[in-house]
Design a protein around this motif. Structure first.
Motif, PDB file in Angstrom:
ATOM      1  N   PHE A 138      -9.135  12.404  -1.874  1.00  0.00           N
ATOM      2  CA  PHE A 138      -8.236  12.895  -2.921  1.00  0.00           C
ATOM      3  C   PHE A 138      -7.712  14.292  -2.571  1.00  0.00           C
ATOM      4  O   PHE A 138      -6.610  14.654  -2.926  1.00  0.00           O
ATOM      5  CB  PHE A 138      -8.958  12.934  -4.268  1.00  0.00           C
ATOM      6  N   HIS A 139      -8.563  15.089  -1.915  1.00  0.00           N
ATOM      7  CA  HIS A 139      -8.140  16.423  -1.503  1.00  0.00           C
ATOM      8  C   HIS A 139      -7.693  16.341  -0.042  1.00  0.00           C
ATOM      9  O   HIS A 139      -8.332  15.684   0.769  1.00  0.00           O
ATOM     10  CB  HIS A 139      -9.296  17.420  -1.670  1.00  0.00           C
ATOM     11  N   ALA A 140      -6.593  17.024   0.270  1.00  0.00           N
ATOM     12  CA  ALA A 140      -6.043  16.883   1.626  1.00  0.00           C
ATOM     13  C   ALA A 140      -6.880  17.595   2.676  1.00  0.00           C
ATOM     14  O   ALA A 140      -6.996  17.122   3.808  1.00  0.00           O
ATOM     15  CB  ALA A 140      -4.617  17.408   1.659  1.00  0.00           C
ATOM     16  N   THR A 141      -7.457  18.739   2.330  1.00  0.00           N
ATOM     17  CA  THR A 141      -8.127  19.532   3.364  1.00  0.00           C
ATOM     18  C   THR A 141      -9.644  19.593   3.186  1.00  0.00           C
ATOM     19  O   THR A 141     -10.381  19.462   4.149  1.00  0.00           O
ATOM     20  CB  THR A 141      -7.532  20.959   3.422  1.00  0.00           C
ATOM     21  N   ALA A 142     -10.123  19.798   1.934  1.00  0.00           N
ATOM     22  CA  ALA A 142     -11.579  19.870   1.715  1.00  0.00           C
ATOM     23  C   ALA A 142     -12.117  18.454   1.558  1.00  0.00           C
ATOM     24  O   ALA A 142     -12.390  17.986   0.454  1.00  0.00           O
ATOM     25  CB  ALA A 142     -11.877  20.689   0.467  1.00  0.00           C
ATOM     26  N   ILE A 143     -12.257  17.741   2.677  1.00  0.00           N
ATOM     27  CA  ILE A 143     -12.605  16.316   2.564  1.00  0.00           C
ATOM     28  C   ILE A 143     -14.118  16.085   2.639  1.00  0.00           C
ATOM     29  O   ILE A 143     -14.816  16.763   3.376  1.00  0.00           O
ATOM     30  CB  ILE A 143     -11.905  15.469   3.654  1.00  0.00           C
ATOM     31  N   ARG A 155      -2.933  16.410   6.848  1.00  0.00           N
ATOM     32  CA  ARG A 155      -4.102  15.723   6.293  1.00  0.00           C
ATOM     33  C   ARG A 155      -4.965  15.289   7.464  1.00  0.00           C
ATOM     34  O   ARG A 155      -4.448  15.064   8.555  1.00  0.00           O
ATOM     35  CB  ARG A 155      -3.667  14.444   5.558  1.00  0.00           C
ATOM     36  N   PHE A 156      -6.239  15.072   7.202  1.00  0.00           N
ATOM     37  CA  PHE A 156      -7.104  14.622   8.279  1.00  0.00           C
ATOM     38  C   PHE A 156      -6.826  13.160   8.612  1.00  0.00           C
ATOM     39  O   PHE A 156      -6.785  12.317   7.718  1.00  0.00           O
ATOM     40  CB  PHE A 156      -8.576  14.784   7.904  1.00  0.00           C
ATOM     41  N   THR A 157      -6.637  12.917   9.907  1.00  0.00           N
ATOM     42  CA  THR A 157      -6.491  11.541  10.364  1.00  0.00           C
ATOM     43  C   THR A 157      -7.372  11.343  11.595  1.00  0.00           C
ATOM     44  O   THR A 157      -7.576  12.288  12.364  1.00  0.00           O
ATOM     45  CB  THR A 157      -5.016  11.204  10.686  1.00  0.00           C
ATOM     46  N   ASN A 213       0.841  -1.201   0.000  1.00  0.00           N
ATOM     47  CA  ASN A 213       0.000   0.000   0.000  1.00  0.00           C
ATOM     48  C   ASN A 213       0.877   1.252   0.000  1.00  0.00           C
ATOM     49  O   ASN A 213       1.844   1.333   0.750  1.00  0.00           O
ATOM     50  CB  ASN A 213      -0.879  -0.034   1.261  1.00  0.00           C
ATOM     51  N   ILE A 214       0.511   2.202  -0.858  1.00  0.00           N
ATOM     52  CA  ILE A 214       1.304   3.444  -0.944  1.00  0.00           C
ATOM     53  C   ILE A 214       0.416   4.693  -0.855  1.00  0.00           C
ATOM     54  O   ILE A 214      -0.778   4.632  -1.119  1.00  0.00           O
ATOM     55  CB  ILE A 214       2.135   3.511  -2.255  1.00  0.00           C
ATOM     56  N   PHE A 215       1.047   5.811  -0.496  1.00  0.00           N
ATOM     57  CA  PHE A 215       0.383   7.119  -0.475  1.00  0.00           C
ATOM     58  C   PHE A 215       0.630   7.789  -1.831  1.00  0.00           C
ATOM     59  O   PHE A 215       1.788   7.945  -2.232  1.00  0.00           O
ATOM     60  CB  PHE A 215       0.987   8.019   0.610  1.00  0.00           C
ATOM     61  N   VAL A 216      -0.444   8.219  -2.499  1.00  0.00           N
ATOM     62  CA  VAL A 216      -0.235   8.788  -3.842  1.00  0.00           C
ATOM     63  C   VAL A 216      -0.568  10.294  -3.888  1.00  0.00           C
ATOM     64  O   VAL A 216      -1.017  10.791  -4.906  1.00  0.00           O
ATOM     65  CB  VAL A 216      -1.016   8.016  -4.933  1.00  0.00           C
ATOM     66  N   ASN A 217      -0.284  10.955  -2.774  1.00  0.00           N
ATOM     67  CA  ASN A 217      -0.567  12.390  -2.701  1.00  0.00           C
ATOM     68  C   ASN A 217       0.299  13.192  -3.668  1.00  0.00           C
ATOM     69  O   ASN A 217       1.396  12.765  -4.038  1.00  0.00           O
ATOM     70  CB  ASN A 217      -0.271  12.890  -1.288  1.00  0.00           C
ATOM     71  N   SER A 218      -0.210  14.366  -4.054  1.00  0.00           N
ATOM     72  CA  SER A 218       0.640  15.263  -4.842  1.00  0.00           C
ATOM     73  C   SER A 218       1.545  16.035  -3.879  1.00  0.00           C
ATOM     74  O   SER A 218       1.267  16.114  -2.679  1.00  0.00           O
ATOM     75  CB  SER A 218      -0.220  16.223  -5.650  1.00  0.00           C
ATOM     76  N   ILE A 219       2.607  16.558  -4.428  1.00  0.00           N
ATOM     77  CA  ILE A 219       3.586  17.257  -3.584  1.00  0.00           C
ATOM     78  C   ILE A 219       3.434  18.762  -3.788  1.00  0.00           C
ATOM     79  O   ILE A 219       3.470  19.234  -4.922  1.00  0.00           O
ATOM     80  CB  ILE A 219       5.014  16.757  -3.926  1.00  0.00           C
ATOM     81  N   PRO A 220       3.243  19.527  -2.706  1.00  0.00           N
ATOM     82  CA  PRO A 220       3.028  20.967  -2.878  1.00  0.00           C
ATOM     83  C   PRO A 220       4.259  21.658  -3.468  1.00  0.00           C
ATOM     84  O   PRO A 220       5.396  21.244  -3.217  1.00  0.00           O
ATOM     85  CB  PRO A 220       2.781  21.492  -1.456  1.00  0.00           C
ATOM     86  N   GLU A 221       4.005  22.679  -4.262  1.00  0.00           N
ATOM     87  CA  GLU A 221       5.116  23.406  -4.870  1.00  0.00           C
ATOM     88  C   GLU A 221       5.868  24.200  -3.801  1.00  0.00           C
ATOM     89  O   GLU A 221       5.248  24.773  -2.895  1.00  0.00           O
ATOM     90  CB  GLU A 221       4.539  24.404  -5.872  1.00  0.00           C
ATOM     91  N   VAL A 222       7.183  24.214  -3.923  1.00  0.00           N
ATOM     92  CA  VAL A 222       7.971  24.972  -2.946  1.00  0.00           C
ATOM     93  C   VAL A 222       7.892  26.453  -3.287  1.00  0.00           C
ATOM     94  O   VAL A 222       8.119  26.855  -4.416  1.00  0.00           O
ATOM     95  CB  VAL A 222       9.440  24.493  -2.959  1.00  0.00           C
TER      96      VAL A 222
END
Ligand SMILES: Cc1cc2nc3c(=O)[nH]c(=O)nc-3n(C[C@H](O)[C@H](O)[C@H](O)COP(=O)(O)O)c2cc1C
Length: 356
Positions: free
Chosen positions: A191-196, A278-280, A71-80
């Motif tokens: 799929f969205h980190a904050t607007a879940i 992320r929400f946990t 199992n893997i996390f497939v989140n996008s990475i925020p731009e620096v």
């Protein structure tokens, strides 16, 4: 009960029961034990880099020749950006001060020392290790990754927390959908980190079943025969259990964390972004109460990387005020004993309840 479903056919297991991936809790021993009972063990690779994925898979393969999922996390990475850097240093000093005030000496990583994993490097490790079942959370795989995994005859299990997410997975050709109800322990697979989406399992599973034509695994709140059979009634062909195994012998939780679980009350179990961005779903504590609702939360995965060191230090001192213990809403006795015994007990209970 007749355990054969589309899921047992696809996974090649005796039972349509999946040991949930639980990054930080699942061990190769737990995976091997789950697969040995005829369920599907799942090795959580989280955001481990290539070499660590290779090592974790090899360690599991040394313990079992049976199939297991990774199992893997497939989140996008925020731009620096400059904003992100300055937010990071603000949160870093806040957490350093907080830790110091509470007697925890921690070395928090500097922004430039952080390594972020691109899930494509994990896919390379999975293919090199010849794993044939991959589950994922926090979004969908990109098209080239799906194509690559399919070329390698890999069965794909995507996680959804809404009908819309399930439909995206279906349209991409994902083989099995894991429907994660809001009651589930651990991170929301949204799929969205904050607007879940915040949809309870009963509504979500029934709706996904009505709108999507894929075999469904349900995750969230299953801990006995009644909860498993309720999910079956709502359309699940597979049943994923996480919290049920938290106190098992093979769980990586330490004894003080296992003891803490036994004292948990329903109002203690909260959804929080404070540990990872992320929400946990976790047991509330001092850290969560101080940080939730403040600006001291970075986008995932930066918050996660920053609080890792804090959580490690808290673990070492058996300090429940600062560890992150993820758990679902179904409070139960959290059986001790081996993963195999706990899963067999669940299977026996279901067979008793259904009279076969
Ligand atoms: C401690 C813990 C860690 C988790 N880590 C992961 C993970 O690494 N990947 C994942 O897809 N889901 C993860 N989850 C979510 C589980 O896959 C599953 O959705 C959840 O455990 C089901 O709800 P339950 O805990 O009530 O059984 C985690 C859950 C827990 C409790």
């Amino acid at each position: 009960m007749n355990w054969s479903t589309q899921i047992t056919t696809l996974l090649g297991t005796a039972y349509p029961i999946v040991q949930a991936p639980m990054f930080g809790v699942t061990t190769p021993e737990m995976v091997a034990a789950a697969s040995a009972t005829g369920a599907l063990g799942t090795l959580a690779l989280g955001d481990l880099p290539y070499e660590k994925c290779i090592a974790a898979i090899a360690a599991t393969k040394r313990l079992t020749a049976l199939p297991f999922a990774v199992n893997i996390f497939v989140n996008s990475i925020p731009e620096v950006s400059e904003n992100l850097r300055s937010h990071y240093s603000k949160v870093r000093s806040f957490i350093a001060t907080l830790a110091h005030q509470h007697g925890l000496e921690v070395e928090l990583p500097k922004f430039e020392d952080i390594h972020l994993t691109d899930y494509r490097e994990q896919i390379a490790a999975i293919i090199a290790s010849e794993c044939k079942i991959v589950s994922f959370t926090f979004g969908n795989l990109d098209e080239p990754s799906i194509a690559l995994l399919k070329e390698n005859n890999t069965l794909l299990i995507g996680t959804c927390t809404s009908v819309a997410e399930a439909q995206i997975l279906e349209a991409s050709g994902i083989d099995i959908i894991c429907v994660q109800g809001l009651e589930a322990g651990g991170h929301r697979g949204s799929f969205h980190a904050t607007a879940i989406p915040r949809i309870g399992g009963l509504s979500l599973l029934s709706q996904v079943h009505d709108h999507v034509d894929k075999p469904l695994i349900y995750a969230g709140g299953i801990y006995n025969a009644r909860t498993l059979l309720a999910a079956k009634q709502l359309g699940a062909a597979g049943f994923q259990v996480g919290s049920l195994l938290l106190k098992s012998r093979e769980s990586a939780l330490l004894d003080f964390e296992k003891q803490h679980l036994s004292q948990v009350k329903e109002s203690d179990i909260v959804l929080t972004r404070s540990f990872s961005g992320r929400f946990t779903r976790a047991i509330t504590n001092t850290f969560i109460k101080i940080v939730d609702g403040t600006d001291y939360i970075l986008p995932y995965p930066y918050q996660n990387k920053l609080t890792n060191a804090l959580r490690r230090a808290a673990k070492a001192k058996e300090n429940t005020d600062f560890v992150g213990i993820w758990v679902g809403q179904s409070i139960h006795p959290y059986r001790e004993g081996s993963t195999g015994d706990i899963l067999q007990e669940l299977i026996r209970e279901v067979e008793e309840a259904t009279g076969c």
